[in-house]
Scaffold this motif. Structure first.
Motif, mmCIF file in Angstrom:
data_model
loop_
_atom_site.group_PDB
_atom_site.id
_atom_site.type_symbol
_atom_site.label_atom_id
_atom_site.label_comp_id
_atom_site.label_asym_id
_atom_site.label_seq_id
_atom_site.Cartn_x
_atom_site.Cartn_y
_atom_site.Cartn_z
ATOM 1 N N ASP A 162 9.812 -5.083 1.521
ATOM 2 C CA ASP A 162 10.440 -3.804 1.179
ATOM 3 C C ASP A 162 9.605 -2.639 1.704
ATOM 4 N N TYR A 163 8.303 -2.749 1.518
ATOM 5 C CA TYR A 163 7.417 -1.685 1.976
ATOM 6 C C TYR A 163 7.562 -1.489 3.486
ATOM 7 N N VAL A 164 7.520 -2.577 4.232
ATOM 8 C CA VAL A 164 7.660 -2.497 5.690
ATOM 9 C C VAL A 164 9.017 -1.909 6.054
ATOM 10 N N ARG A 165 10.067 -2.329 5.351
ATOM 11 C CA ARG A 165 11.419 -1.830 5.637
ATOM 12 C C ARG A 165 11.489 -0.315 5.492
ATOM 13 N N PHE A 166 10.882 0.232 4.439
ATOM 14 C CA PHE A 166 10.914 1.680 4.242
ATOM 15 C C PHE A 166 10.025 2.413 5.242
ATOM 16 N N LYS A 192 1.988 -5.040 7.829
ATOM 17 C CA LYS A 192 2.508 -6.370 8.180
ATOM 18 C C LYS A 192 1.394 -7.408 8.264
ATOM 19 N N GLU A 193 0.252 -7.008 8.820
ATOM 20 C CA GLU A 193 -0.836 -7.962 9.047
ATOM 21 C C GLU A 193 -1.771 -8.135 7.857
ATOM 22 N N ASN A 194 -1.893 -7.119 7.002
ATOM 23 C CA ASN A 194 -2.952 -7.133 5.996
ATOM 24 C C ASN A 194 -2.498 -7.015 4.545
ATOM 25 N N TRP A 195 -1.255 -6.688 4.317
ATOM 26 C CA TRP A 195 -0.815 -6.414 2.947
ATOM 27 C C TRP A 195 -0.757 -7.693 2.138
#
Length: 128
Positions: free
Chosen positions: A61-65, A116-119
């Motif tokens: 969701d975070y990436v989408r926003f 994307k890589e670290n969350w």
């Protein structure tokens, strides 16, 4: 940690204020046409950062926003480019803002890649 600590939020908020004020330089007939579109897309850049952060326990969701924020940033740049061509008498004011939105777009993109890589969805206190 708060979204207010994110560099992309700080920059987007500052740019929103500049863009909002600059939009009122446009002729009256453009205030509710191109001026309104510019104000809304500029606001959307910030709003999507904030809403995404509110859902940050869900990485996707975070990436989408963040993707939405980046798209709104591109839309804002497009509106600014139209204004620069249509109203050359204001081009210097709007060109400066356009350049800053170009920078912001790169920062949003880099932050999106970092997320994307670290969350870590279980421990999202690892914000840079």
């Amino acid at each position: 940690m708060s979204y207010r600590n994110l560099d992309i939020y700080k920059m987007a908020f500052s740019l929103f204020i500049k863009t909002h004020k600059a939009s009122f330089l446009l002729p009256k007939y453009e205030l509710y046409e191109l001026g309104s579109q510019l104000r809304r897309s500029s606001d959307s850049v910030i709003t999507n950062i904030v809403e995404g952060y509110g859902r940050s326990c869900y990485k996707n969701d975070y990436v989408r926003f963040l993707v939405f924020s980046h798209a709104s940033n591109d839309e804002t740049i497009n509106h600014l480019e139209k204004i620069i061509i249509l109203y050359p008498e204001f081009s210097s004011e709007f060109e400066i803002v356009r350049q800053e939105y170009n920078l912001l777009g790169g920062k949003i993109n880099n932050y999106k890649k970092w997320v994307k890589e670290n969350w870590n969805e279980n421990n999202n206190q690892n914000i840079q």
